[in-house]
Enzyme design. Structure first.
Site, PDB file in Angstrom:
ATOM      1  N   ALA A  32      56.451  10.758  57.518  1.00 53.66           N
ATOM      2  CA  ALA A  32      55.832   9.581  56.878  1.00 53.66           C
ATOM      3  C   ALA A  32      56.897   8.475  56.842  1.00 53.66           C
ATOM      4  CB  ALA A  32      55.296   9.902  55.489  1.00 53.66           C
ATOM      5  N   HIS A  37      63.765   4.849  56.363  1.00 52.68           N
ATOM      6  CA  HIS A  37      64.174   5.819  57.396  1.00 52.68           C
ATOM      7  C   HIS A  37      64.654   5.086  58.649  1.00 52.68           C
ATOM      8  CE1 HIS A  37      61.038   8.440  55.303  1.00 52.68           C
ATOM      9  NE2 HIS A  37      62.150   9.146  55.199  1.00 52.68           N
ATOM     10  N   GLN A  61      61.718  23.245  48.965  1.00 54.51           N
ATOM     11  CA  GLN A  61      62.278  22.296  47.996  1.00 54.51           C
ATOM     12  C   GLN A  61      61.214  21.721  47.057  1.00 54.51           C
ATOM     13  OE1 GLN A  61      63.688  19.595  51.278  1.00 54.51           O
ATOM     14  NE2 GLN A  61      63.181  17.993  49.806  1.00 54.51           N
ATOM     15  N   GLY A 149      70.036   8.551  52.457  1.00 57.33           N
ATOM     16  CA  GLY A 149      69.876   7.337  51.651  1.00 57.33           C
ATOM     17  C   GLY A 149      70.352   7.555  50.216  1.00 57.33           C
ATOM     18  N   ASP A 152      68.208   8.995  46.875  1.00 49.26           N
ATOM     19  CA  ASP A 152      68.358  10.376  46.418  1.00 49.26           C
ATOM     20  C   ASP A 152      69.846  10.642  46.211  1.00 49.26           C
ATOM     21  OD1 ASP A 152      65.529  11.379  46.685  1.00 49.26           O
ATOM     22  OD2 ASP A 152      65.872  10.557  48.680  1.00 49.26           O
ATOM     23  N   SER A 188      58.339   7.790  50.991  1.00 43.41           N
ATOM     24  CA  SER A 188      57.093   8.197  51.644  1.00 43.41           C
ATOM     25  C   SER A 188      55.989   8.350  50.602  1.00 43.41           C
ATOM     26  CB  SER A 188      57.301   9.524  52.374  1.00 43.41           C
ATOM     27  OG  SER A 188      58.369   9.369  53.284  1.00 43.41           O
ATOM     28  N   ARG A 189      56.382   8.675  49.370  1.00 44.57           N
ATOM     29  CA  ARG A 189      55.384   8.860  48.304  1.00 44.57           C
ATOM     30  C   ARG A 189      54.686   7.554  47.930  1.00 44.57           C
ATOM     31  NH1 ARG A 189      59.073  12.931  46.680  1.00 44.57           N
ATOM     32  NH2 ARG A 189      58.009  14.910  46.404  1.00 44.57           N
TER      33      ARG A 189
HETATM   34  O1  PAF Z   1      65.287  13.453  51.396  1.00 49.08           O
HETATM   35  C1  PAF Z   1      64.490  14.108  52.092  1.00 49.08           C
HETATM   36  O2  PAF Z   1      63.591  13.585  52.734  1.00 49.08           O
HETATM   37  C2  PAF Z   1      64.617  15.634  52.122  1.00 49.08           C
HETATM   38  O3  PAF Z   1      65.065  16.109  50.900  1.00 49.08           O
HETATM   39  C3  PAF Z   1      65.515  16.127  53.264  1.00 49.08           C
HETATM   40  C4  PAF Z   1      66.939  15.631  53.117  1.00 49.08           C
HETATM   41  C5  PAF Z   1      64.951  15.671  54.596  1.00 49.08           C
HETATM   42  C6  PAF Z   1      65.549  17.665  53.276  1.00 49.08           C
HETATM   43  O4  PAF Z   1      64.274  18.213  53.467  1.00 49.08           O
END
Ligand code: PAF
Length: 282
Positions: A32, A37, A61, A149, A152, A188-189
């Site tokens: 997404a 990105h 996760q 990024g 996070d 993406s959310r």
């Molecule tokens: O930040 C994310 O999109 C995810 O946590 C990652 C780093 C791709 C791991 O699945």
């Protein structure tokens, strides 16, 4: 553009690149794709000969099955976006079976306590899942550099800790947050937000920016109280947490000390969609 679904095929393509002394950048994503990105991929393309973008919604996760199920998926659109970039991009979009075989479970990690702060408190097991998939991706791609990024920020610190503890030979590159015109941090959310709420979500960035301004003349507690007050009566946004933490340890702090660097972290629910944001305070 090459799109691989099988790790063996990707590994053999990358071996051919490495024989020719090409450097490899890795941008791990859950798909997404948005401008945030794309800015990571563009930077990776400037600094490496070949860039691998992984598109994989990592099940281990997610602590909330509904969140996993509703996570947006748009591989064809993602590929179209990447095709617009100049440079050698390879997409790796494996299935869960390809990554985990029949054992969709996380490895357990010790990230020296970073994993128990903030997101770790509210999303149990989340960082074991992130550590597991990143370790797998690093071992498949063996990149020279990997790009993440700052939105996070906790994840970024944990991935640095992972590479240090596992002695992985990869440079972790941290990239600034990309924001929508309103200031909302790209995620993406955001796609799941109704348009009206998405516009109003500028409120989150406005609040943390104002908190940063206040921080120089207010105590930590006063800054946090002010943030909680702003969210208390908001009709659209519910604050899950606001914490001011030391940038290195990510432990929440009660009093300021000269020479320390502090950062504000928030997690906010808009309907059932969870958004996070962060800002350096000094
Ligand atoms: O930040 C994310 O999109 C995810 O946590 C990652 C780093 C791709 C791991 O699945």
């Amino acid at each position: 553009m090459h799109v691989f679904k099988q790790k063996e095929a990707l590994i053999s393509q990358l071996s051919a690149e490495k024989i020719n002394y090409k450097t490899i950048g890795l941008v791990p994503t859950m798909g997404a794709l948005h401008k945030g990105h794309i800015s990571l991929v563009s930077r990776a393309l400037m600094e490496n000969d070949v860039v691998v973008v992984t598109v994989f919604v990592n099940p281990t996760q997610f602590d909330n099955p509904t969140d996993l199920e509703k996570y947006p998926k748009s591989l064809d659109k993602d590929i179209d976006l990447l095709e617009e970039l100049k440079g050698q991009v390879i997409v790796f979009a494996p299935s869960a079976e390809e990554m985990y075989q029949d054992n969709i479970k996380s490895e357990k990690f010790d990230f020296d306590g970073l994993e128990f702060q903030m997101e770790g408190k509210f999303r149990p097991g989340h960082f074991d899942g992130v550590g597991t998939i990143i370790k797998k991706l690093f071992s498949i791609v063996t990149p020279d550099r990997a790009y993440f990024g700052e939105k996070d920020f906790q994840q970024l610190q944990i991935i640095k800790k992972l590479t240090e503890k596992e002695q992985l030979d990869v440079e972790i590159i941290e990239c600034p947050i990309t924001r929508e015109d309103s200031g909302l941090a790209m995620s993406s959310r955001n796609e799941r937000l109704p348009e009206s709420i998405r516009k109003k979500a500028a409120f989150i960035y406005q609040t943390i920016t104002k908190a940063k301004e206040n921080f120089s003349s207010q105590s930590i507690q006063q800054t946090l109280d002010w943030i909680y007050e702003q969210f208390e009566n908001h009709e659209n946004f519910e604050l899950e947490y606001a914490e001011i933490a030391d940038e290195k340890t990510l432990k929440s702090v009660k009093t300021k000390k000269i020479g320390e660097h502090y950062r504000l972290f928030v997690a906010v629910y808009a309907n059932e969609i969870r958004l996070i944001d962060t800002i350096a305070l000094n």
